[in-house]
Design an enzyme around this catalytic site. Structure first.
Site, PDB file in Angstrom:
ATOM      1  N   GLU A   1      -2.742  10.665   2.976  1.00 33.74           N
ATOM      2  CA  GLU A   1      -3.970  10.949   3.732  1.00 33.74           C
ATOM      3  C   GLU A   1      -3.917  12.401   4.157  1.00 33.74           C
ATOM      4  O   GLU A   1      -2.874  12.875   4.625  1.00 33.74           O
ATOM      5  CB  GLU A   1      -4.073  10.075   4.984  1.00 33.74           C
TER       6      GLU A   1
ATOM      7  N   ASP B   1       0.293   5.320   0.562  1.00 31.09           N
ATOM      8  CA  ASP B   1      -0.780   6.195   1.065  1.00 31.09           C
ATOM      9  C   ASP B   1      -0.468   7.674   1.093  1.00 31.09           C
ATOM     10  O   ASP B   1       0.569   8.068   1.623  1.00 31.09           O
ATOM     11  CB  ASP B   1      -1.040   5.908   2.557  1.00 31.09           C
TER      12      ASP B   1
ATOM     13  N   GLU C   1       0.840  -1.197   0.000  1.00 34.44           N
ATOM     14  CA  GLU C   1       0.000   0.000   0.000  1.00 34.44           C
ATOM     15  C   GLU C   1       0.874   1.245   0.000  1.00 34.44           C
ATOM     16  O   GLU C   1       1.911   1.282   0.655  1.00 34.44           O
ATOM     17  CB  GLU C   1      -0.871  -0.042   1.270  1.00 34.44           C
TER      18      GLU C   1
END
Ligand SMILES: *[C@@H]1O[C@H](CO)[C@@H](O)[C@H](O)[C@H]1NC(C)=O
Ligand SMILES: *[C@@H]1O[C@H](CO)[C@@H](O)[C@H](O)[C@H]1NC(C)=O
Length: 270
Positions: A103, A101, A99
């Site tokens: 955010e 990411d 993953e």
């Protein structure tokens, strides 16, 4: 009969407009949750996610990618966005998933967003780095990119590298390179932790909260552009280091308290 023909002609010309104008959100993404709170508009050129007291919303890419230069323009929830989180990430499936990411943690009006980044390999994350941005991400669209090739995962904001996760497999550190990933995004309420550790709650009188997306592009063809072999040259690396000194507010590699058994191995490789 004639009506059916007319309707299908109208539909195909609408689709034609969407395709003709470049990457369309209709062809590249599907809104996957939120019961109408996620919407594609402007002939597929704009996507919006909303959050209200009963639900957030989210979308995912139709395609999977194994490496690519993936660009998206986002405009984040304006005003008092405390408690809201806009997640934009690549992920594979399963317990040993990889993953990558981004955010965005909202904040009170006038207070800065936190840009949170992380990399999971083989199901294991704990590699957070957080940044301030050098602009207000709610005023305009800005481009957030992931350049993912067999040797680097480079996070970029408006084409400026802010983080480089290198392939250090030769030193025994897993690197994402076997599991294809989809692109995901969601807008949700995280007021139990996002803003000052959960002290600031989402102000629902400001709802619905909206984040907008446009101008998606994914170059996943190894032979096009230079992205497949791209590395940070010394000037870009110097700029990234400068940016990290001035805008990074959290670095897992500097958080010795969190890793009493010792910092993760990649932290000590220059
Ligand atoms: C919100 O703003 C305050 C004050 O500048 C800051 O300390 C905090 O880190 C910001 N971000 C979040 C996500 O709370
Ligand atoms: C859309 O993205 C492309 C590259 O991904 C960029 O060259 C272009 O300037 C962008 N368009 C707008 C309106 O920002």
């Amino acid at each position: 009969m004639a009506l059916q023909l007319l309707v299908s002609l109208m539909l195909s010309s609408l689709m034609g407009v969407a395709w003709g104008a470049g990457s369309s959100f209709y062809s590249e993404f599907e809104v996957t949750w939120g019961e109408g709170r996620g919407k594609i508009a402007n002939n597929g050129q704009l996507l919006t996610l909303t959050l209200d007291r009963s639900s957030g919303s989210g979308f995912q890419s139709r395609k999977e990618y194994l490496f690519g230069k993936i660009d998206m323009q986002l405009k984040l929830v304006p005003g008092n966005s405390a408690g809201t989180v806009t997640a934009y990430y690549l992920s594979s499936q399963g317990p040993t998933h990889d993953e990558i990411d981004f955010e965005f943690l909202g904040n009170l009006s006038g207070d800065p967003y936190t840009l949170h980044t992380n990399v999971f390999t083989q199901g294991k994350g704990d590699r957070e780095m957080q940044f301030r941005l050098w602009f207000d991400p709610t005023k305009d669209f800005h481009t957030y990119s992931i350049l993912w090739n067999p040797r680097h995962v480079i996070f970029m904001v408006d084409e400026v590298a802010i983080r480089d996760f290198r392939n250090l497999e030769s030193r025994g550190i897993a690197f994402p390179k076997r599991q294809p990933m989809r692109i995901y995004s969601s807008l949700w309420n995280a007021d139990d932790w996002a803003t000052r550790g959960g002290l600031v709650k989402t102000d629902w009188s400001q709802a619905p909260f909206t984040a907008s997306y446009r101008n998606f592009s994914a170059d996943a063809s190894p032979s096009s552009g230079g992205w497949f072999n791209q590395e940070l040259d010394s000037a870009t690396l110097a700029r990234m280091r400068w940016l990290q000194r001035n805008y990074m507010i959290y670095n897992y590699c500097a958080d010795a308290n969190r890793f009493p058994q010792g910092l993760p191995p990649e932290c000590s490789i220059a």
